[in-house]
Design a protein around this motif. Structure first.
Motif, PDB file in Angstrom:
ATOM      1  N   SER A 143     -38.726 -10.555  26.319  1.00  0.00           N
ATOM      2  CA  SER A 143     -37.514  -9.719  26.201  1.00  0.00           C
ATOM      3  C   SER A 143     -37.916  -8.250  26.222  1.00  0.00           C
ATOM      4  N   ASN A 144     -38.531  -7.857  27.323  1.00  0.00           N
ATOM      5  CA  ASN A 144     -39.109  -6.522  27.430  1.00  0.00           C
ATOM      6  C   ASN A 144     -38.081  -5.418  27.270  1.00  0.00           C
ATOM      7  N   GLN A 145     -36.914  -5.599  27.875  1.00  0.00           N
ATOM      8  CA  GLN A 145     -35.865  -4.581  27.790  1.00  0.00           C
ATOM      9  C   GLN A 145     -35.412  -4.372  26.351  1.00  0.00           C
ATOM     10  N   LEU A 146     -35.173  -5.470  25.648  1.00  0.00           N
ATOM     11  CA  LEU A 146     -34.765  -5.375  24.247  1.00  0.00           C
ATOM     12  C   LEU A 146     -35.869  -4.769  23.387  1.00  0.00           C
ATOM     13  N   TYR A 147     -37.089  -5.127  23.683  1.00  0.00           N
ATOM     14  CA  TYR A 147     -38.219  -4.591  22.923  1.00  0.00           C
ATOM     15  C   TYR A 147     -38.237  -3.066  23.016  1.00  0.00           C
ATOM     16  N   HIS A 148     -38.010  -2.529  24.192  1.00  0.00           N
ATOM     17  CA  HIS A 148     -38.001  -1.074  24.350  1.00  0.00           C
ATOM     18  C   HIS A 148     -36.788  -0.454  23.666  1.00  0.00           C
TER      19      HIS A 148
ATOM     20  N   MET B 263     -23.672  -9.964  14.805  1.00  0.00           N
ATOM     21  CA  MET B 263     -23.703 -10.658  16.087  1.00  0.00           C
ATOM     22  C   MET B 263     -25.002 -10.394  16.862  1.00  0.00           C
ATOM     23  N   LEU B 264     -25.453  -9.141  16.850  1.00  0.00           N
ATOM     24  CA  LEU B 264     -26.657  -8.816  17.595  1.00  0.00           C
ATOM     25  C   LEU B 264     -27.861  -9.575  17.039  1.00  0.00           C
ATOM     26  N   MET B 265     -27.952  -9.656  15.723  1.00  0.00           N
ATOM     27  CA  MET B 265     -29.063 -10.390  15.110  1.00  0.00           C
ATOM     28  C   MET B 265     -28.976 -11.879  15.461  1.00  0.00           C
ATOM     29  N   GLY B 266     -27.753 -12.397  15.580  1.00  0.00           N
ATOM     30  CA  GLY B 266     -27.577 -13.780  16.005  1.00  0.00           C
ATOM     31  C   GLY B 266     -28.055 -13.985  17.436  1.00  0.00           C
ATOM     32  N   CYS B 267     -27.808 -12.986  18.290  1.00  0.00           N
ATOM     33  CA  CYS B 267     -28.287 -13.053  19.679  1.00  0.00           C
ATOM     34  C   CYS B 267     -29.811 -13.082  19.724  1.00  0.00           C
ATOM     35  N   ILE B 268     -30.443 -12.231  18.925  1.00  0.00           N
ATOM     36  CA  ILE B 268     -31.901 -12.182  18.898  1.00  0.00           C
ATOM     37  C   ILE B 268     -32.468 -13.486  18.348  1.00  0.00           C
ATOM     38  N   GLN B 269     -31.831 -14.015  17.309  1.00  0.00           N
ATOM     39  CA  GLN B 269     -32.281 -15.294  16.743  1.00  0.00           C
ATOM     40  C   GLN B 269     -32.201 -16.403  17.791  1.00  0.00           C
ATOM     41  N   TYR B 270     -31.133 -16.406  18.567  1.00  0.00           N
ATOM     42  CA  TYR B 270     -30.972 -17.418  19.614  1.00  0.00           C
ATOM     43  C   TYR B 270     -32.061 -17.273  20.678  1.00  0.00           C
TER      44      TYR B 270
ATOM     45  N   PHE C 145     -34.810  -5.611  14.651  1.00  0.00           N
ATOM     46  CA  PHE C 145     -34.506  -6.846  15.380  1.00  0.00           C
ATOM     47  C   PHE C 145     -35.734  -7.429  16.097  1.00  0.00           C
ATOM     48  N   THR C 146     -36.872  -6.749  15.981  1.00  0.00           N
ATOM     49  CA  THR C 146     -38.125  -7.342  16.481  1.00  0.00           C
ATOM     50  C   THR C 146     -38.868  -8.079  15.367  1.00  0.00           C
ATOM     51  N   GLU C 147     -38.292  -8.085  14.167  1.00  0.00           N
ATOM     52  CA  GLU C 147     -38.932  -8.741  13.022  1.00  0.00           C
ATOM     53  C   GLU C 147     -38.185 -10.039  12.707  1.00  0.00           C
TER      54      GLU C 147
ATOM     55  N   SER D 164     -24.067  -4.347  18.220  1.00  0.00           N
ATOM     56  CA  SER D 164     -24.677  -3.073  17.819  1.00  0.00           C
ATOM     57  C   SER D 164     -23.650  -2.175  17.132  1.00  0.00           C
ATOM     58  N   ALA D 165     -22.379  -2.292  17.531  1.00  0.00           N
ATOM     59  CA  ALA D 165     -21.320  -1.519  16.865  1.00  0.00           C
ATOM     60  C   ALA D 165     -21.224  -1.902  15.389  1.00  0.00           C
ATOM     61  N   GLN D 166     -21.370  -3.188  15.093  1.00  0.00           N
ATOM     62  CA  GLN D 166     -21.326  -3.640  13.702  1.00  0.00           C
ATOM     63  C   GLN D 166     -22.366  -2.927  12.843  1.00  0.00           C
ATOM     64  N   LEU D 167     -23.482  -2.570  13.454  1.00  0.00           N
ATOM     65  CA  LEU D 167     -24.609  -2.008  12.698  1.00  0.00           C
ATOM     66  C   LEU D 167     -24.622  -0.480  12.666  1.00  0.00           C
ATOM     67  N   VAL D 168     -23.665   0.153  13.353  1.00  0.00           N
ATOM     68  CA  VAL D 168     -23.610   1.617  13.339  1.00  0.00           C
ATOM     69  C   VAL D 168     -23.421   2.115  11.907  1.00  0.00           C
ATOM     70  N   GLY D 169     -24.304   2.997  11.487  1.00  0.00           N
ATOM     71  CA  GLY D 169     -24.220   3.563  10.149  1.00  0.00           C
ATOM     72  C   GLY D 169     -24.782   2.692   9.044  1.00  0.00           C
ATOM     73  N   HIS D 170     -25.414   1.574   9.398  1.00  0.00           N
ATOM     74  CA  HIS D 170     -25.962   0.700   8.355  1.00  0.00           C
ATOM     75  C   HIS D 170     -27.056   1.443   7.588  1.00  0.00           C
ATOM     76  N   PRO D 171     -27.017   1.373   6.245  1.00  0.00           N
ATOM     77  CA  PRO D 171     -27.952   2.170   5.441  1.00  0.00           C
ATOM     78  C   PRO D 171     -29.407   1.695   5.476  1.00  0.00           C
ATOM     79  N   SER D 172     -29.652   0.445   5.852  1.00  0.00           N
ATOM     80  CA  SER D 172     -31.032  -0.039   5.771  1.00  0.00           C
ATOM     81  C   SER D 172     -31.536  -0.773   7.011  1.00  0.00           C
ATOM     82  N   ILE D 173     -30.636  -1.362   7.809  1.00  0.00           N
ATOM     83  CA  ILE D 173     -31.077  -2.065   9.016  1.00  0.00           C
ATOM     84  C   ILE D 173     -31.120  -1.077  10.174  1.00  0.00           C
ATOM     85  N   LEU D 174     -32.300  -0.935  10.768  1.00  0.00           N
ATOM     86  CA  LEU D 174     -32.496  -0.018  11.885  1.00  0.00           C
ATOM     87  C   LEU D 174     -32.820  -0.808  13.150  1.00  0.00           C
ATOM     88  N   PRO D 175     -32.713  -0.188  14.321  1.00  0.00           N
ATOM     89  CA  PRO D 175     -32.942  -0.939  15.559  1.00  0.00           C
ATOM     90  C   PRO D 175     -34.275  -1.682  15.620  1.00  0.00           C
ATOM     91  N   TYR D 176     -35.339  -1.102  15.090  1.00  0.00           N
ATOM     92  CA  TYR D 176     -36.639  -1.781  15.188  1.00  0.00           C
ATOM     93  C   TYR D 176     -36.685  -3.090  14.402  1.00  0.00           C
TER      94      TYR D 176
END
Length: 294
Positions: free
Chosen positions: A239-244, A219-226, A205-207, A191-203
């Motif tokens: 993955s209810n916790q991540l979904y929230h 890395m976080l997107m790799g975790c979600i893909q796995y 990672f559900t797509e 999530s630190a890698q994505l801080v300040g990203h201009p187009s990728i937002l937290p929601y």
């Protein structure tokens, strides 16, 4: 283990300080970004590669049990027998006297050979392994980015291969209420890698499409893909916790939230901390400096 003593120990302070320091180093960084790769970093990557090769040389055995393939114990015995020599090959000679102590954390970081399981306590042992390498001075400030983007990511690939190959059980999984059956730290640094990203937002990672397109960079997107590969059904259900968490407004809030959750769900849990090994580098002595405030 006295939990109050643990939370006021130098080990706890060092662990949290290291997690926070590396977190700052990888904010906004992609996995493929150029970074300084020292000879020691190269050597450590070769050690992890050798451990990976031992998996290929130790295939699962036929057994009636679905989970916990006993071939893991053969692989683990090979690790115990050879890891000190592999680390001596990776580190300069003047650091060899620390290998016996440092290698213990690397061995602990791959799972339990009796239960054939793996969890966040084993992952924490790898963080302690890295902390040790910095404390003895074999890794330095200039190695910080590569520590996360190269060494830790390679470790993550290794333990995922172990989990799949030997059908390892999650150690202390909370089911749908945890982030992941096995890992936690890659969600923090990812999530630190994505801080300040201009187009990728937290929601995002559900797509699944967005996850697949960005998993090699973050890395976080790799975790979600796995997770999407190894679990079936709706993401909101398995993955209810991540979904929230995907509904949080910014990556900086996600990142700080993961840190707070890690302190509560990992570092404050007796079943995890009871297995921590203390020595001259990871010490239970009272901290001389407090852990960083999150």
């Amino acid at each position: 283990m006295d939990m109050d003593r643990w939370q006021h120990s130098q080990a706890y302070s060092d662990l949290m300080g290291f997690l926070v320091a590396m977190n700052e180093k990888v904010k906004g960084a992609k996995l493929g970004d150029d970074c300084h790769v020292s000879p020691v970093t190269e050597g450590l990557l070769k050690v992890l590669e050798k451990m990976d090769q031992w998996i290929d040389e130790t295939p699962p055995i036929d057994q009636p049990q679905r989970f916990g393939n006993k071939a893991f114990r053969i692989w683990f015995a090979k690790l115990q027998e050879n890891i000190e020599e592999e680390l001596r090959n990776a580190l300069p000679a003047n650091f060899h006297r620390a290998v016996a102590e440092v290698s213990t954390y690397l061995v602990e970081s791959v799972g339990n050979s009796t239960r054939i399981d793996y969890g966040t306590g084993h992952e924490a042992a790898f963080i302690m392994f890295l902390v040790c390498l910095y404390k003895i001075g074999v890794l330095e400030e200039g190695d910080s980015k590569a520590t996360v983007l190269k060494i830790f990511v390679r470790y993550l690939d290794l333990v995922r291969k172990l989990q799949v190959t030997y059908r390892m059980e999650p150690a202390g999984s909370h089911g749908v209420w945890s982030l992941d059956d096995f890992q936690f730290v890659p969600f923090i640094w990812g999530s630190a890698q994505l801080v300040g990203h201009p187009s990728i937002l937290p929601y995002h990672f559900t797509e699944p499409k967005q996850v697949d397109e960005t998993s090699k960079d973050y890395m976080l997107m790799g975790c979600i893909q796995y997770i999407n590969k190894v679990k079936t059904g709706l993401f909101a259900e398995h993955s209810n916790q991540l979904y929230h968490i995907s509904g949080v407004a910014s990556w900086s809030k996600v990142n700080s939230g993961f840190f707070k959750m890690y302190k509560v769900e990992v570092l404050s849990k007796f079943p995890v901390i009871q297995h921590v090994l203390f020595g001259s580098l990871i010490t239970i002595d009272k901290a001389t400096t407090p852990p960083p405030r999150i």
